[in-house]
Design a protein around this motif. Structure first.
Motif, PDB file in Angstrom:
ATOM      1  N   THR A 149       0.835  -1.194   0.000  1.00  0.00           N
ATOM      2  CA  THR A 149       0.000   0.000   0.000  1.00  0.00           C
ATOM      3  C   THR A 149       0.873   1.248   0.000  1.00  0.00           C
ATOM      4  O   THR A 149       2.018   1.224   0.483  1.00  0.00           O
ATOM      5  CB  THR A 149      -0.928   0.021   1.225  1.00  0.00           C
ATOM      6  N   THR A 173      -3.346   7.079  -8.285  1.00  0.00           N
ATOM      7  CA  THR A 173      -3.423   6.112  -7.197  1.00  0.00           C
ATOM      8  C   THR A 173      -3.053   4.721  -7.712  1.00  0.00           C
ATOM      9  O   THR A 173      -2.899   4.512  -8.924  1.00  0.00           O
ATOM     10  CB  THR A 173      -4.839   6.076  -6.615  1.00  0.00           C
ATOM     11  N   ARG A 183      -5.036   2.258  -7.741  1.00  0.00           N
ATOM     12  CA  ARG A 183      -6.181   1.804  -8.544  1.00  0.00           C
ATOM     13  C   ARG A 183      -6.078   2.340  -9.975  1.00  0.00           C
ATOM     14  O   ARG A 183      -6.380   1.631 -10.934  1.00  0.00           O
ATOM     15  CB  ARG A 183      -7.488   2.241  -7.894  1.00  0.00           C
ATOM     16  N   ASP A 184      -5.632   3.580 -10.131  1.00  0.00           N
ATOM     17  CA  ASP A 184      -5.411   4.137 -11.473  1.00  0.00           C
ATOM     18  C   ASP A 184      -4.293   3.386 -12.181  1.00  0.00           C
ATOM     19  O   ASP A 184      -4.371   3.123 -13.393  1.00  0.00           O
ATOM     20  CB  ASP A 184      -5.052   5.618 -11.383  1.00  0.00           C
ATOM     21  N   LYS A 240      -5.577   0.076 -13.406  1.00  0.00           N
ATOM     22  CA  LYS A 240      -6.391   0.244 -14.612  1.00  0.00           C
ATOM     23  C   LYS A 240      -5.502   0.488 -15.822  1.00  0.00           C
ATOM     24  O   LYS A 240      -5.757  -0.042 -16.916  1.00  0.00           O
ATOM     25  CB  LYS A 240      -7.373   1.403 -14.449  1.00  0.00           C
ATOM     26  N   ASP A 275     -13.727  -1.070 -15.788  1.00  0.00           N
ATOM     27  CA  ASP A 275     -14.275  -0.069 -14.871  1.00  0.00           C
ATOM     28  C   ASP A 275     -15.267  -0.697 -13.899  1.00  0.00           C
ATOM     29  O   ASP A 275     -15.313  -0.319 -12.711  1.00  0.00           O
ATOM     30  CB  ASP A 275     -14.964   1.048 -15.653  1.00  0.00           C
ATOM     31  N   LEU A 324     -13.186  -2.409 -11.161  1.00  0.00           N
ATOM     32  CA  LEU A 324     -12.438  -1.483 -10.300  1.00  0.00           C
ATOM     33  C   LEU A 324     -13.355  -0.562  -9.501  1.00  0.00           C
ATOM     34  O   LEU A 324     -12.962  -0.078  -8.429  1.00  0.00           O
ATOM     35  CB  LEU A 324     -11.482  -0.647 -11.152  1.00  0.00           C
ATOM     36  N   ASP A 325     -14.543  -0.288 -10.018  1.00  0.00           N
ATOM     37  CA  ASP A 325     -15.491   0.586  -9.312  1.00  0.00           C
ATOM     38  C   ASP A 325     -16.470  -0.195  -8.451  1.00  0.00           C
ATOM     39  O   ASP A 325     -17.334   0.403  -7.796  1.00  0.00           O
ATOM     40  CB  ASP A 325     -16.277   1.428 -10.319  1.00  0.00           C
ATOM     41  N   ILE A 350     -13.553  -1.824  -3.915  1.00  0.00           N
ATOM     42  CA  ILE A 350     -13.344  -0.667  -3.048  1.00  0.00           C
ATOM     43  C   ILE A 350     -13.238  -1.103  -1.586  1.00  0.00           C
ATOM     44  O   ILE A 350     -12.380  -0.614  -0.833  1.00  0.00           O
ATOM     45  CB  ILE A 350     -14.490   0.346  -3.214  1.00  0.00           C
ATOM     46  N   GLY A 363      -9.575  -0.564  -2.085  1.00  0.00           N
ATOM     47  CA  GLY A 363      -9.643   0.887  -2.132  1.00  0.00           C
ATOM     48  C   GLY A 363      -8.757   1.476  -3.207  1.00  0.00           C
ATOM     49  O   GLY A 363      -8.505   0.869  -4.250  1.00  0.00           O
ATOM     50  N   ASP A 364      -8.252   2.688  -2.959  1.00  0.00           N
ATOM     51  CA  ASP A 364      -7.410   3.372  -3.940  1.00  0.00           C
ATOM     52  C   ASP A 364      -5.928   3.064  -3.764  1.00  0.00           C
ATOM     53  O   ASP A 364      -5.142   3.294  -4.686  1.00  0.00           O
ATOM     54  CB  ASP A 364      -7.607   4.889  -3.846  1.00  0.00           C
ATOM     55  N   ASN A 365      -5.517   2.568  -2.613  1.00  0.00           N
ATOM     56  CA  ASN A 365      -4.103   2.557  -2.283  1.00  0.00           C
ATOM     57  C   ASN A 365      -3.522   1.189  -1.962  1.00  0.00           C
ATOM     58  O   ASN A 365      -2.416   1.101  -1.435  1.00  0.00           O
ATOM     59  CB  ASN A 365      -3.849   3.494  -1.089  1.00  0.00           C
TER      60      ASN A 365
END
Length: 231
Positions: free
Chosen positions: A33, A79, A81-82, A85, A142, A145-146, A151, A155-157
């Motif tokens: 993380t 992030t 998550r980005d 993707k 998407d 990931l969404d 999440i 999450g994002d990290n």
């Protein structure tokens, strides 16, 4: 009108097995993380873990590197998550995984690597396959990931990891998700070759001039007998 995603059961026989989070020792997964990140070495480990999770150890090659995405992640412009993707939407991931598999196999692989669990059942595979066919690859990525599941767990990290254990099935050889061969499932083998055309006409064999029988050769006598109709 877009097709709504099919409903399917959120359970599988593997849910009877304790997840990795409840284990101790070497089997407990290491969580990577960007929270409380202390050094560049830790960022290197996060990037490596992301490649290993998404591309598997079979495909973590120089051609699958995404230096621009790595730089953005290092400077906190995106992030994890980005970053995940970006890897999933890269041309190399598409070439090595999507282009060489049917939708069913690709869905199974993405769920394992993105959500960290095996596919629930055939109906979930079918639902996601329809999503890819009707809305495209990016919409499917998407959706994963969404999703609330992603999440809530990552999450994002947090880099995705295999969070669900699997029941070992005899003669099936279950292995960790990131060690499964990612391409050329048996159902796809026919697609890697050109269509084979069967010829129903007369087969004519070519014989070089120097190999043709000459005068006095017994082969000429035998062929002459074949052409005689005996009464």
């Amino acid at each position: 009108m877009s097709i709504p995603i099919l409903k399917y059961s959120l359970s599988t026989h593997n849910h009877r097995v304790n997840s990795f989070e409840f284990l101790s020792g070497e089997e407990q997964p290491k969580v990577y993380t960007t929270e409380n990140l202390l050094s560049s070495v830790e960022m290197d480990e996060i990037i490596w873990a992301s490649y290993r999770q998404i591309f598997s150890e079979h495909q973590t090659l120089s051609i699958t590197r995404e230096p621009a995405l790595e730089s953005q992640l290092r400077f906190s412009q995106i992030t994890i998550r980005d970053f995940i993707k970006g890897l999933l939407m890269s041309s190399q991931f598409r070439y090595l995984n999507y282009d060489v598999n049917n939708n069913y196999r690709f869905v199974e692989m993405c769920v394992q690597r993105v959500l960290g669990r095996d596919i629930y059942n055939y109906r979930e595979t079918l639902a996601f396959s329809i999503l890819i066919a009707s809305k495209g690859l990016e919409s499917f990525i998407d959706f994963l990931l969404d999703s609330e599941e992603y999440i809530e767990n990552f999450g994002d990290n947090i880099v995705p990891y295999q969070r669900r254990r699997i029941i070992f099935q005899r003669n099936k050889g279950e292995v960790p998700f990131n060690l499964k061969t990612p391409r050329l499932n048996y159902s796809f083998l026919d697609k890697q070759f050109m269509p084979q055309i069967s010829w129903s006409g007369t087969v004519r064999r070519f014989r070089p001039q120097e190999q043709k029988p000459k005068a006095g050769d017994p082969a000429l006598f035998l062929s002459m007998l074949d052409g005689i109709a005996f009464v």
